[in-house]
Design an enzyme around this catalytic site. Structure first.
Site, short mmCIF file in Angstrom:
data_model
loop_
_atom_site.label_atom_id
_atom_site.label_comp_id
_atom_site.label_asym_id
_atom_site.label_seq_id
_atom_site.Cartn_x
_atom_site.Cartn_y
_atom_site.Cartn_z
N THR A 94 -27.12 79.21 51.63
CA THR A 94 -26.35 79.36 50.36
C THR A 94 -24.78 78.80 50.40
OG1 THR A 94 -27.66 81.14 49.55
CG2 THR A 94 -25.43 80.94 48.39
N ASN A 107 -39.15 75.34 47.96
CA ASN A 107 -39.44 76.60 48.56
C ASN A 107 -40.53 77.30 47.75
OD1 ASN A 107 -37.06 76.37 46.79
ND2 ASN A 107 -37.08 78.56 46.73
N GLN A 149 -36.08 74.28 53.76
CA GLN A 149 -37.63 74.34 53.93
C GLN A 149 -38.02 73.55 54.66
OE1 GLN A 149 -39.39 76.96 53.02
NE2 GLN A 149 -37.94 77.91 51.92
N HIS A 195 -33.18 81.40 59.46
CA HIS A 195 -34.08 82.06 59.26
C HIS A 195 -35.40 81.32 58.67
CE1 HIS A 195 -33.82 83.09 54.69
NE2 HIS A 195 -32.52 82.66 55.28
N THR A 203 -13.83 84.51 61.02
CA THR A 203 -14.12 84.85 62.54
C THR A 203 -15.66 84.44 62.72
OG1 THR A 203 -12.54 86.46 62.83
CG2 THR A 203 -14.13 86.51 64.57
N CYS A 261 -35.18 85.11 46.19
CA CYS A 261 -33.85 85.68 45.95
C CYS A 261 -33.96 85.80 44.33
CB CYS A 261 -32.74 84.52 45.76
SG CYS A 261 -32.80 83.73 47.24
N1 PLP Z 1 -32.41 76.76 49.63
C1 PLP Z 1 -33.82 76.92 49.86
C2 PLP Z 1 -34.86 75.76 49.38
C3 PLP Z 1 -34.24 78.21 49.91
O1 PLP Z 1 -35.44 78.40 50.25
C4 PLP Z 1 -33.33 79.24 50.31
C5 PLP Z 1 -33.66 80.66 50.69
O2 PLP Z 1 -34.91 80.88 50.86
C6 PLP Z 1 -32.07 78.86 50.10
C7 PLP Z 1 -31.41 77.63 49.92
C8 PLP Z 1 -30.83 79.78 50.34
O3 PLP Z 1 -30.82 80.37 51.88
P1 PLP Z 1 -30.15 81.57 52.16
O4 PLP Z 1 -30.43 82.60 51.50
O5 PLP Z 1 -30.34 81.58 53.82
O6 PLP Z 1 -28.62 81.34 51.99
#
Ligand code: PLP
Length: 359
Positions: free
Chosen positions: A51, A131, A159, A182, A218, A304
């Site tokens: 993000t 995603n 992804q 992650h 930091t 999300c």
């Molecule tokens: N972009 C895509 C395609 C995602 O699948 C995700 C989260 O799953 C994000 C952006 C956002 O990632 P994060 O929640 O690690 O900031």
């Protein structure tokens, strides 16, 4: 990661001996990412996740390039981190946007992109893989169009990393690439942004001069350590091994032989670990809750937006009705998923549907 929460707790900006040791590790970590990406270490910025990388890539680049134009192009199937960054710039800072449509499988046509680029276009942002559906975009082709027409190109490759064969960061033909740890077994809250030099997006965080003046604050050293190790271990040779995972998702796709269950995006064009389907008439939240009661952890739209009863904007863009777009169920398999687990899903899914339809 643990040493940075214990013996090496020092701040990499401190000049005492522990701080200097941690700084040496941070510098080395940047070199290690650059070795995997095959770019300059100065082109790597550590962030708190995708993000933040995406917000910096889009808002920072748009703001620095606005003397050359205010038009931004993106696609209808992007993650909200992209769509809402663009929307913010349009609503608050006088930018204009074009949202490109996608075909029934969720792919952007490079010709549509070429036709949408105007004299005042300064930035294009299109994801490498989706995603919700696992759709893989022709990202190198899209990037090549931008390159040829001299427009800055960002890709949200969150992804894609760890799932598709990676050789080097330049394979996307992108000036900016966002990733997070992650999605390939690194720690949550870790990520990076590739910024092709000499591009220098305006900062979105203000404070110290960390990350070569591009990201104040930091550094989260434990997250950096975990991110770099996961990147080195799981990306060049994808940890989500297509040979192992495709048979599992193919088997899951057989659920589409059940009446009223439709597969989203045929296998050839999607990530091997993702299998999405719709069950019109049953909303995702009810379906996911029933599966969960049976010990099956599945998802709908992006995690999300989980819990939201809004139809998936991604499926709506594929031309689905809101009834269908509201009924997405997405199975994601990983390195620990077994054939037995898949068989359990196949056994439990029909009964779960029957139960919901009866209630
Ligand atoms: N972009 C895509 C395609 C995602 O699948 C995700 C989260 O799953 C994000 C952006 C956002 O990632 P994060 O929640 O690690 O900031």
């Amino acid at each position: 990661m643990l040493p940075f929460l214990d013996d090496f707790y020092g701040n990499p900006s401190s000049i005492h001996s522990i701080g200097r040791k941690v700084r040496a590790f941070l510098d080395d970590s940047r070199e290690r990412v650059a070795d995997v990406w095959k770019c300059k270490a100065s082109e790597v910025v550590f962030t708190s996740g995708a993000t933040e990388s995406i917000n910096l890539a889009i808002c920072g680049t748009a703001r620095v390039l606005k003397p050359y134009g205010r038009h931004i192009i993106t696609s209808a199937v992007e993650h909200h981190a992209v769509l809402r960054s663009v929307e913010y710039l349009v609503n608050n800072e006088g930018f204009e946007k074009t949202i490109l449509p996608v075909d029934v499988d969720g792919r952007v046509d490079p010709l549509d992109l070429e036709n949408a680029i105007q004299d005042n276009t300064i930035l294009v942002s299109i994801m490498a893989a989706n995603n919700e559906t696992g759709t893989i975009q022709p990202i190198a082709e899209l990037g090549a169009v931008c390159h040829r027409l001299r427009v800055c190109f960002h890709t949200d490759a969150v992804q894609w990393f760890g799932k598709e064969p990676f050789d080097n960061i330049h394979q996307f033909n992108a000036d900016l690439v966002s990733i997070c740890g992650h999605k390939f077994y690194g720690p949550k809250g870790s990520g990076a942004l590739f910024i092709r030099s000499p591009l220098l997006p305006d900062p979105i965080l203000f404070g110290g001069s960390h990350e070569n003046e591009r990201r104040a604050g930091t550094e989260n050293m434990a997250a950096v350590a975990g991110f770099v190790l996961a990147l080195e271990s799981f990306v060049s040779s994808p940890v989500f091994d297509r040979c192992l995972l495709e048979p599992l998702t193919k088997r899951l796709s057989s659920l589409c032989s059940l009446s009223g269950v439709n597969l989203v995006c045929p296998l050839a064009k999607r990530l091997a670990n993702t299998c999405s389907m719709t069950v019109p008439g049953i909303d995702s939240v009810t379906l996911l809750a029933s599966l969960d009661l049976n010990g099956i952890c599945a998802s709908a739209g992006s995690a999300c937006s989980a819990g939201s009863l809004n139809p998936s904007h991604v499926l709506s863009s594929l031309g689905m009705s809101s009834n269908e777009a509201n009924s997405l169920v997405r199975f994601s398999v990983g390195r620990e998923t077994t054939e037995d687990e898949i068989e359990q899903v196949l056994a439990l899914f029909p009964a779960t549907l029957d139960q919901i339809r009866r209630d």
